[in-house]
Scaffold this motif. Structure first.
Motif, PDB file in Angstrom:
ATOM      1  N   PRO A 135       0.803  -1.222   0.000  1.00  0.00           N
ATOM      2  CA  PRO A 135       0.000   0.000   0.000  1.00  0.00           C
ATOM      3  C   PRO A 135       0.839   1.276   0.000  1.00  0.00           C
ATOM      4  O   PRO A 135       1.929   1.311   0.551  1.00  0.00           O
ATOM      5  CB  PRO A 135      -0.806  -0.104   1.301  1.00  0.00           C
ATOM      6  N   GLN A 136       0.278   2.300  -0.617  1.00  0.00           N
ATOM      7  CA  GLN A 136       0.855   3.636  -0.598  1.00  0.00           C
ATOM      8  C   GLN A 136      -0.191   4.539   0.054  1.00  0.00           C
ATOM      9  O   GLN A 136      -1.350   4.535  -0.351  1.00  0.00           O
ATOM     10  CB  GLN A 136       1.171   4.086  -2.032  1.00  0.00           C
TER      11      GLN A 136
ATOM     12  N   GLU B 197       1.850  -0.679  -4.849  1.00  0.00           N
ATOM     13  CA  GLU B 197       2.921  -1.008  -5.793  1.00  0.00           C
ATOM     14  C   GLU B 197       2.962  -2.508  -6.034  1.00  0.00           C
ATOM     15  O   GLU B 197       2.978  -3.305  -5.093  1.00  0.00           O
ATOM     16  CB  GLU B 197       4.285  -0.535  -5.281  1.00  0.00           C
ATOM     17  N   VAL B 198       2.985  -2.859  -7.306  1.00  0.00           N
ATOM     18  CA  VAL B 198       3.073  -4.255  -7.713  1.00  0.00           C
ATOM     19  C   VAL B 198       4.540  -4.685  -7.664  1.00  0.00           C
ATOM     20  O   VAL B 198       5.390  -4.073  -8.317  1.00  0.00           O
ATOM     21  CB  VAL B 198       2.535  -4.411  -9.157  1.00  0.00           C
ATOM     22  N   LEU B 199       4.844  -5.706  -6.869  1.00  0.00           N
ATOM     23  CA  LEU B 199       6.225  -6.173  -6.726  1.00  0.00           C
ATOM     24  C   LEU B 199       6.292  -7.649  -7.100  1.00  0.00           C
ATOM     25  O   LEU B 199       5.577  -8.481  -6.539  1.00  0.00           O
ATOM     26  CB  LEU B 199       6.704  -5.931  -5.292  1.00  0.00           C
TER      27      LEU B 199
ATOM     28  N   ALA C 129       0.541   0.702  -9.125  1.00  0.00           N
ATOM     29  CA  ALA C 129       1.826   1.114  -9.711  1.00  0.00           C
ATOM     30  C   ALA C 129       2.639  -0.100 -10.153  1.00  0.00           C
ATOM     31  O   ALA C 129       2.895  -1.010  -9.366  1.00  0.00           O
ATOM     32  CB  ALA C 129       2.618   1.936  -8.703  1.00  0.00           C
ATOM     33  N   ILE C 130       3.032  -0.097 -11.411  1.00  0.00           N
ATOM     34  CA  ILE C 130       3.783  -1.217 -11.998  1.00  0.00           C
ATOM     35  C   ILE C 130       5.180  -0.734 -12.371  1.00  0.00           C
ATOM     36  O   ILE C 130       5.335   0.312 -13.004  1.00  0.00           O
ATOM     37  CB  ILE C 130       3.047  -1.745 -13.255  1.00  0.00           C
ATOM     38  N   ASN C 131       6.200  -1.498 -11.953  1.00  0.00           N
ATOM     39  CA  ASN C 131       7.582  -1.118 -12.272  1.00  0.00           C
ATOM     40  C   ASN C 131       7.938  -1.488 -13.707  1.00  0.00           C
ATOM     41  O   ASN C 131       7.620  -2.584 -14.168  1.00  0.00           O
ATOM     42  CB  ASN C 131       8.557  -1.851 -11.335  1.00  0.00           C
TER      43      ASN C 131
ATOM     44  N   PRO D 220       4.715  -5.859   1.548  1.00  0.00           N
ATOM     45  CA  PRO D 220       3.935  -6.242   0.366  1.00  0.00           C
ATOM     46  C   PRO D 220       3.026  -7.432   0.707  1.00  0.00           C
ATOM     47  O   PRO D 220       3.438  -8.345   1.416  1.00  0.00           O
ATOM     48  CB  PRO D 220       5.021  -6.650  -0.645  1.00  0.00           C
ATOM     49  N   LEU D 221       1.774  -7.374   0.227  1.00  0.00           N
ATOM     50  CA  LEU D 221       0.778  -8.397   0.568  1.00  0.00           C
ATOM     51  C   LEU D 221       0.363  -9.200  -0.659  1.00  0.00           C
ATOM     52  O   LEU D 221       0.414  -8.682  -1.788  1.00  0.00           O
ATOM     53  CB  LEU D 221      -0.481  -7.726   1.133  1.00  0.00           C
TER      54      LEU D 221
END
Ligand code: C2E
Ligand code: MG
Ligand code: MG
Ligand code: MG
Length: 285
Positions: free
Chosen positions: A46-47, A59-61, A115-117, A263-264
């Motif tokens: 989350p942001q 953010e997608v990790l 958000a995708i890196n 990250p979840l």
């Protein structure tokens, strides 16, 4: 020492180098296999809006679920994937998973951004934009719910084409965030050329910020600069309440870090952060 004929010239390796080359070759083989077997998965972190405490994004990790090694973190394979061009296929899988996931969410807050890196290579990969366009249609995703995070260094090699890709993404309605801000070589020229929606202040500046006057001055300057060009700032890697208090004093807008959540798994993220509006329709377990 070992001698190997490599293309048209001879290379001489020490045993250690030989070992590390073998490991790299093994890893490369595994990455190719992982792509074929869809072993990549995502987590979402989350942001948060520092002042309203609302979730503003996630953010997608990427995570690699390796059948033998377990969960492999990105630091262990992204670089090799970038060097060998395999990153394009990996990114396509990440985009596919992320778009699919967001298309299934029924209670996304209005201004939520997933958000995708993106790696450097993506920005001059001719297949990226057609792929994204096609996936938007398949999943009926709204670009105004998606951001792409781009690192400063990723633009260096082919600035012109990178910029063109970024501008096209913006035309589609995607947001752009500059990742790891402050660690690259061209921060300011980057700002001049990209109308970024968000600047992500690298976590190396955030760590123990309450005890570090120099980093306080740096972050204060970045957030003033961002405000004057109408860009939001997000501080990465906030872990403690002390860091949070200081980051708020330095007038950053958003934060991300273990202070709120690691990250979840995507389902868990949705349960935790998208529940409010859907809760009335759901039956309590
Ligand atoms: P990044 O984009 O800067 O992502 C933030 C990293 O900081 C993530 O590491 C996240 O788990 C970590 N982090 C978040 N909060 C905290 C905190 O409070 N303390 C600390 N110490 N760390 C925190 P992660 O997931 O291991 O990813 C590392 C890097 O790998 C990312 O850095 C990004 O550059 C790259 N990466 C991750 N997923 C992808 C992907 O799908 N595609 C590409 N191309 N690169 C990715
Ligand atoms: Mg990032
Ligand atoms: Mg970062
Ligand atoms: Mg990073």
């Amino acid at each position: 020492l070992n001698c190997k004929k490599h293309h048209s010239h001879w290379n001489i390796y020490t045993d250690e180098q030989e070992e590390s080359l073998k490991q790299q070759a093994g890893l490369l083989h595994d990455i190719k296999y992982a792509i074929n077997q869809n072993q990549f998965d995502i987590m979402i972190q989350p942001q948060m809006d520092l002042f309203t405490q609302e979730v503003v994004g996630g953010e997608v990790l990427i995570r690699w679920q390796h059948p033998v090694r377990g969960t492999v973190p990105p630091q262990e394979f992204i670089e090799l994937a970038e060097q060998t061009g395999l990153i394009s296929q990996i990114t396509q899988q990440v985009i596919d998973i992320a778009f699919h996931w967001i298309s299934l969410q029924k209670a996304i807050p209005n201004k939520f951004l997933l958000a995708i890196n993106l790696s450097a290579q993506e920005l001059y990969d001719n297949e990226l934009l057609p792929f994204i366009e096609q996936r938007i249609q398949v999943y009926n995703v709204h670009p105004h719910h998606i951001a792409f995070e781009i690192t400063e260094s990723s633009m260096m090699r082919n600035a012109e084409q990178s910029l063109r890709t970024i501008h096209q993404l913006q035309q589609y309605g995607f947001s752009i965030a500059i990742d790891d801000f402050g660690t690259g070589y061209s921060s300011l020229s980057y700002l001049q050329k990209i109308n970024a929606d968000k600047i992500k202040i690298d976590l190396s500046f955030v760590k123990h910020i309450h005890q570090n006057k120099t980093n306080q001055a740096i972050i204060r300057t970045i957030s003033q600069l961002a405000k004057s060009i109408n860009t939001k700032t997000i501080a990465e890697g906030i872990e403690s309440a002390d860091e949070l208090v200081t980051i708020k004093e330095l007038a950053c807008d958003y934060g991300q870090g273990h202070f709120w959540s690691e990250p979840l798994a995507p389902e868990k993220f949705a349960q935790q952060y998208f529940k409010r509006e859907s809760v009335t329709q759901e039956v309590d377990e």
